[in-house]
Design a protein around this motif. Structure first.
Motif, PDB file in Angstrom:
ATOM      1  N   THR A 158      44.725  30.983  39.543  1.00 43.42           N
ATOM      2  CA  THR A 158      44.188  29.624  39.666  1.00 43.42           C
ATOM      3  C   THR A 158      43.479  29.477  41.014  1.00 43.42           C
ATOM      4  O   THR A 158      44.053  29.819  42.055  1.00 43.42           O
ATOM      5  N   GLY A 159      42.240  29.015  40.962  1.00 45.08           N
ATOM      6  CA  GLY A 159      41.505  28.749  42.190  1.00 45.08           C
ATOM      7  C   GLY A 159      40.990  29.990  42.910  1.00 45.08           C
ATOM      8  O   GLY A 159      40.434  29.886  43.994  1.00 45.08           O
ATOM      9  N   ASN A 160      41.145  31.157  42.288  1.00 37.27           N
ATOM     10  CA  ASN A 160      40.769  32.398  42.966  1.00 37.27           C
ATOM     11  C   ASN A 160      39.752  33.177  42.135  1.00 37.27           C
ATOM     12  O   ASN A 160      40.084  34.052  41.347  1.00 37.27           O
ATOM     13  N   ARG A 161      38.482  32.820  42.329  1.00 33.25           N
ATOM     14  CA  ARG A 161      37.415  33.361  41.485  1.00 33.25           C
ATOM     15  C   ARG A 161      37.358  34.888  41.477  1.00 33.25           C
ATOM     16  O   ARG A 161      37.274  35.511  40.414  1.00 33.25           O
ATOM     17  N   ASP A 162      37.442  35.500  42.668  1.00 33.58           N
ATOM     18  CA  ASP A 162      37.323  36.955  42.730  1.00 33.58           C
ATOM     19  C   ASP A 162      38.434  37.632  41.924  1.00 33.58           C
ATOM     20  O   ASP A 162      38.189  38.593  41.192  1.00 33.58           O
ATOM     21  N   ALA A 163      39.654  37.085  42.062  1.00 38.37           N
ATOM     22  CA  ALA A 163      40.784  37.678  41.335  1.00 38.37           C
ATOM     23  C   ALA A 163      40.579  37.553  39.824  1.00 38.37           C
ATOM     24  O   ALA A 163      40.994  38.435  39.058  1.00 38.37           O
ATOM     25  N   CYS A 164      39.940  36.471  39.392  1.00 42.24           N
ATOM     26  CA  CYS A 164      39.703  36.283  37.952  1.00 42.24           C
ATOM     27  C   CYS A 164      38.750  37.351  37.427  1.00 42.24           C
ATOM     28  O   CYS A 164      38.989  37.969  36.384  1.00 42.24           O
ATOM     29  N   PHE A 165      37.655  37.586  38.173  1.00 42.83           N
ATOM     30  CA  PHE A 165      36.716  38.648  37.783  1.00 42.83           C
ATOM     31  C   PHE A 165      37.438  39.986  37.713  1.00 42.83           C
ATOM     32  O   PHE A 165      37.314  40.731  36.759  1.00 42.83           O
ATOM     33  N   LYS A 166      38.204  40.249  38.754  1.00 36.47           N
ATOM     34  CA  LYS A 166      38.865  41.544  38.896  1.00 36.47           C
ATOM     35  C   LYS A 166      39.812  41.793  37.720  1.00 36.47           C
ATOM     36  O   LYS A 166      39.817  42.866  37.121  1.00 36.47           O
ATOM     37  N   LEU A 167      40.569  40.754  37.375  1.00 37.79           N
ATOM     38  CA  LEU A 167      41.520  40.892  36.271  1.00 37.79           C
ATOM     39  C   LEU A 167      40.791  41.249  34.976  1.00 37.79           C
ATOM     40  O   LEU A 167      41.207  42.154  34.241  1.00 37.79           O
ATOM     41  N   LEU A 168      39.687  40.563  34.704  1.00 41.73           N
ATOM     42  CA  LEU A 168      38.966  40.802  33.455  1.00 41.73           C
ATOM     43  C   LEU A 168      38.373  42.217  33.430  1.00 41.73           C
ATOM     44  O   LEU A 168      38.385  42.886  32.394  1.00 41.73           O
ATOM     45  N   VAL A 169      37.901  42.663  34.577  1.00 37.86           N
ATOM     46  CA  VAL A 169      37.363  44.029  34.651  1.00 37.86           C
ATOM     47  C   VAL A 169      38.487  45.034  34.389  1.00 37.86           C
ATOM     48  O   VAL A 169      38.349  45.948  33.580  1.00 37.86           O
ATOM     49  N   GLU A 170      39.624  44.827  35.049  1.00 41.34           N
ATOM     50  CA  GLU A 170      40.774  45.716  34.844  1.00 41.34           C
ATOM     51  C   GLU A 170      41.189  45.785  33.378  1.00 41.34           C
ATOM     52  O   GLU A 170      41.557  46.829  32.863  1.00 41.34           O
ATOM     53  N   LEU A 171      41.133  44.649  32.717  1.00 42.83           N
ATOM     54  CA  LEU A 171      41.572  44.604  31.315  1.00 42.83           C
ATOM     55  C   LEU A 171      40.470  45.057  30.358  1.00 42.83           C
ATOM     56  O   LEU A 171      40.637  45.062  29.146  1.00 42.83           O
ATOM     57  N   GLN A 172      39.348  45.402  30.938  1.00 38.24           N
ATOM     58  CA  GLN A 172      38.176  45.819  30.157  1.00 38.24           C
ATOM     59  C   GLN A 172      37.760  44.768  29.136  1.00 38.24           C
ATOM     60  O   GLN A 172      37.471  45.071  27.982  1.00 38.24           O
TER      61      GLN A 172
END
Ligand code: C5P
Ligand code: C5P
Ligand code: ZN
Length: 493
Positions: free
Chosen positions: A229-243
């Motif tokens: 929540t509130g952490n844009r970079d972490a959101c991108f990173k998570l989606l990339v990790e999960l492919q």
């Protein structure tokens, strides 16, 4: 249906008769007065639409609270008003209402879910508390208004969708997996039957249908997802990790565009993340649950998902554009819709600025045993202080084990605004912030307070701030002590 609900609905019919009678001859105006949050705006929208359909003339005022000076202003020109309808407020201010309105001359109806304070003599009041129905989870102000609208005419059953939006605004979707209980359930059934609402299970992320997946993750505050929540970079990173691909062609993908497999992956990653950060299992699981779709609204628009609709109205009310919100509730999908999109985006920026403001001013948080106070005077607008402290707590800047109080200045008026927020856990232990704030107000001249167990507020003369806050703390400490002693007795037994 349980007897208490039957009794409540019977009273709704009696009050519908009072309204029908008052508007029958059209020999005067109706004044609708409501609260500026989502629940208040939807309640006003429901009653305004009902009166419009019945051919009655009316006026709507959206106010921050039924304070005495506001009531004094509202009562000017009361000779031309033959019916006052207060929604989502009024029950906590019965004495003020009766002081300014002569119920022998003007009919007064109150459709509210706040705990009643004072005598209702001559006032027609529908309130769940009078039937031992819970006003925090079973029905909202919009819900109470809806039952009266429905009793006025069957055609108003389509307004049930707005009542659901109101209840979501007051966070009443706290049954298992985001479902509703009590009278709210009845409203959802009406909405589904009237084909204005669809209920299904999905990821309960904000902007499920309108926002790119990473933005939906970033914006979701209920439930709060730590480090997401509130952490844009972490959101991108998570989606990339999960492919999980972010785009399809040139278009961002939304939650609604995800495949079943992608959803499953995302859900389990989010739950794991929450659990790792110490979120309770129930809270973590609540990322999946009921989502409510207003099927008549434009696909991809800001009003189709009930949570987003609710957030939009809250933004309108708290940013000084309540009229836009009422117009939306009355069906304006042209000018009001465009204005609302604007307001919503400004509101988001404002909230996130304010959250940074708290982290930049940590020294303004004062910590007591059972209470934490954020002093937002000259930093935070009094209309959003409650939302801001609520969010700050979700993001762990304020404690979840304590009552939090936010304080703002009511500029130029010589008053402070106090917004109190609790948690479901504290409520279940018998702690009531509404009671603590109201009881403390009894002892001090010039303080007006009220609200629910979970969220409440007060308006306090500047020079009484210290005295009032001290009393509130004392009340809360007493409540904590009492809940501890009850717990000890239970443990012993
Ligand atoms: O006046 P009313 O009952 O509609 O307002 C309740 C307020 O409390 C809403 O603005 C709602 O967002 C807030 N609330 C909260 N946290 C909860 C429940 C309600 O901030 N858990
Ligand atoms: O303004 P805020 O969002 O903090 O209000 C939380 C709850 O307390 C709302 O239900 C509101 O109607 C109630 N309240 C009240 N009397 C006040 C201030 C707030 O009943 N003076
Ligand atoms: Zn309400």
């Amino acid at each position: 249906m349980e007897k208490k609900y039957d009794d409540f609905l019977k009273k709704a019919e009696d009050i519908a008769d009072v309204i029908k009678d008052a508007i029958k001859n059209n020999n005067g105006q109706t004044k609708i007065v409501s609260h500026l949050d989502t629940d208040g705006i939807t309640a006003a929208g429901i009653i305004a639409t009902t009166l419009y359909r019945a051919g009655a003339s009316f006026q709507v005022s959206i106010i921050r609270q039924l304070e005495e000076d506001i009531m004094a202003t509202l009562s000017k020109g009361k000779e031309n008003v033959n019916l006052f309808i207060f929604t989502d407020l009024g029950s906590g201010q019965l004495d003020i209402v009766r002081k300014y309105l002569d119920t022998k001359k003007t009919k007064v109806v109150i459709l509210d879910h706040h705990p009643p304070i004072g005598a209702e003599d001559g006032v027609f009041q529908l309130n769940p508390h009078l039937f031992e129905i819970n006003g925090s989870y079973d029905v909202s102000g919009a819900g109470v208004s809806y039952f009266v609208a429905r009793a006025i005419h069957e055609e108003n059953k389509d307004l049930s969708a707005l009542a659901v939006v109101g209840s979501i605004g007051d966070r009443q979707d706290k049954g298992e997996q985001g479902s509703f209980i009590g009278l709210n359930k009845n409203i959802v059934d009406d909405a589904v039957n009237a084909q204005v609402l669809e209920v299904k299970k999905d990821l309960r992320l904000f902007g499920r249908m309108t926002r790119p997946v990473h933005t939906a993750l970033e914006y979701t505050t209920d439930p709060f997802i730590p480090s997401i929540t509130g952490n844009r970079d972490a959101c991108f990173k998570l989606l990339v990790e999960l492919q999980i691909p972010l785009k399809k062609g040139d278009e961002w993908r939304s939650i609604a565009d995800l495949t079943t497999e992608e959803r499953t992956k995302l859900v389990s990653a989010l739950i794991t993340r929450s659990l790792q950060h110490g979120v309770s299992s129930d809270e973590a699981q609540s990322i999946v649950g009921n989502v409510y779709t207003l099927v008549k609204e434009k696909e991809g628009g800001i009003l189709r998902d009930a949570r987003e609709f609710a957030s939009c109205l809250n933004a309108c009310g708290r940013m000084g554009s309540a009229g836009v919100g009422v117009a939306l509730c009355m069906g304006d999908r042209k000018r009001a819709y465009k204005d609302a999109e604007d307001v919503l985006s400004k509101y988001r920026t404002r909230l996130s600025d304010h959250i940074s403001l708290i982290s930049d001013n940590i020294e303004r948080i004062v910590d007591f045993e059972n209470v934490q106070i954020f002093d937002g005077k000259r930093l935070v607008d009094d209309r959003i202080i409650g939302t801001v402290v609520g969010l700050a707590r979700s993001s762990n800047m304020l404690s979840s084990e304590k009552i939090v109080l936010g304080i703002a200045l009511q500029e130029g008026e010589g008053f402070i605004k106090v917004s109190g927020r609790s948690t479901e856990k504290l409520v279940s232990k018998g702690i009531s912030i509404g009671k603590a704030l109201s009881d403390a107000a009894q002892g001090i001249e010039g303080v007006e307070a009220g609200g629910h167990d979970i969220a409440a507020g007060a308006r306090v003369p500047l020079e009484k701030e210290q005295e009032y806050i001290k009393l509130v703390r004392k009340n809360i400490d007493k409540q904590f002590a009492k809940s501890e002693s009850v717990k000890n007795v239970q443990d012993d037994g």
